[in-house]
Scaffold this motif. Structure first.
Motif, PDB file in Angstrom:
ATOM      1  N   THR A  63      -9.862 -38.462   9.049  1.00 51.61           N
ATOM      2  CA  THR A  63      -8.825 -38.405   9.907  1.00 51.61           C
ATOM      3  C   THR A  63      -9.321 -37.391  11.201  1.00 51.61           C
ATOM      4  N   ASP A  64      -8.790 -38.297  12.267  1.00 53.06           N
ATOM      5  CA  ASP A  64      -9.438 -37.700  13.589  1.00 53.06           C
ATOM      6  C   ASP A  64      -8.775 -36.454  13.962  1.00 53.06           C
ATOM      7  N   VAL A  65      -9.380 -35.335  14.032  1.00 50.74           N
ATOM      8  CA  VAL A  65      -8.798 -33.933  14.391  1.00 50.74           C
ATOM      9  C   VAL A  65      -9.202 -33.595  15.750  1.00 50.74           C
ATOM     10  N   THR A  66      -9.666 -34.603  16.509  1.00 48.13           N
ATOM     11  CA  THR A  66     -10.537 -33.929  17.806  1.00 48.13           C
ATOM     12  C   THR A  66      -9.600 -33.227  18.696  1.00 48.13           C
ATOM     13  N   ARG A  67      -8.410 -33.785  18.726  1.00 46.30           N
ATOM     14  CA  ARG A  67      -7.258 -33.116  19.832  1.00 46.30           C
ATOM     15  C   ARG A  67      -6.308 -32.139  19.078  1.00 46.30           C
ATOM     16  N   LEU A  68      -6.393 -31.706  17.730  1.00 41.68           N
ATOM     17  CA  LEU A  68      -5.548 -30.872  17.252  1.00 41.68           C
ATOM     18  C   LEU A  68      -5.784 -29.538  17.705  1.00 41.68           C
TER      19      LEU A  68
END
Ligand SMILES: Nc1ncnc2c1ncn2[C@@H]1O[C@H](COP(=O)(O)OP(=O)(O)O)[C@@H](O)[C@H]1O
Ligand SMILES: [Mg+2]
Length: 239
Positions: A63-68
């Motif tokens: 899951t992409d969490v780059t901007r969390l």
């Protein structure tokens, strides 16, 4: 478990990390080695969401969490034990555990943490500033475990500790990995960390200069030691 792709970030518009690719696997310690200023803390802060990412991607179990934001990354299972431990001087051990304990259940209860770290159990009513450096580090780790991480980021966990206590902390990191966590351990001391490393990434000036399996690194430790050694002073800088 945790992957970065071409991760770039820095401060005030300047770039410190120039495209970092690394993978931290479940049940393994990924050692991030490099001298002071290499970018280890910057990397761990970017992974934990404390520093915005300039470009590139961070994935947690696909899951992409780059901007969390940081609190959501913590909830998703990325736990940071910061450099310098950052415990609260005037709070007791018990108060730290109470503050960190989540209302929602996680794999870690205070009882399980104290089972793993019995020394903290003997110090429950001590203020954190009365603990030894090693005990403070164990407390910092305990506090993060209570958040129920899948990925545990340890930033120079043996800094300032004597060899015996440092060995205890590294043994603990190895046990937590054996227990299923993906551990990312930043350190400027390869000789200390290589024995427990499943994977090794060497950083210098924000770039990866070596990436290899722990077993390969242990067969050729001189290569890693040389890669991590801080640059020698130039003749002009010598007294
Ligand atoms: N808050 C900050 N603001 C500006 N520059 C920073 C900041 N923190 C670190 N740096 C710079 O980023 C580089 C990497 O630092 P850091 O990630 O702390 O390295 P390490 O943890 O490997 O010692 C250094 O050049 C440092 O001066
Ligand atoms: Mg650092």
């Amino acid at each position: 478990m945790l992957e970065t792709h071409s991760l770039r970030t820095g401060y005030h518009g300047g770039t410190v990390l120039h495209g970092i690719d690394l993978t931290a696997e479940r049940s393994s310690v990924h050692a991030v080695l490099g001298p002071n200023g290499a970018g280890k803390t910057t990397l761990l802060h970017a992974l934990a969401g404390l520093l915005p990412v300039g470009s590139g991607r961070i994935e947690l179990s696909g899951t992409d969490v780059t901007r969390l934001p940081a609190h959501r990354r913590a909830r998703a299972g990325i736990g940071l034990v910061p450099q310098g431990r950052r415990v609260f001087a005037s709070l007791t051990v018990a108060e730290h555990l109470k503050v960190a304990h989540r209302r929602r259940p996680t794999a870690w209860s205070p009882a399980r943490v104290l089972d793993l770290l019995p020394r903290l159990g003997e110090r429950l009513n001590q203020r954190a500033d009365r603990l030894s450096g090693g005990e403070q580090q164990m407390l910092a780790i305990a506090r993060t475990l209570l958040t129920g991480p899948h990925v545990l980021l340890l930033d120079e966990p043996t800094e300032g500790l004597g060899p015996g206590v440092a060995a205890d902390v590294l043994t603990l990191a190895g046990r937590l990995a054996a227990d299923g966590l993906a551990v990312v351990l930043a350190s400027p001391r390869p000789a200390q960390v290589l024995p427990i490393a499943g994977r090794v990434t060497v950083l210098a000036a924000g770039r990866i200069t070596a990436a290899l399996d722990g077993a390969a690194a242990r067969q050729d430790p001189a290569r890693i030691l040389a890669a991590v050694a801080p640059p020698r002073p130039t003749p002009q800088e010598l007294p």
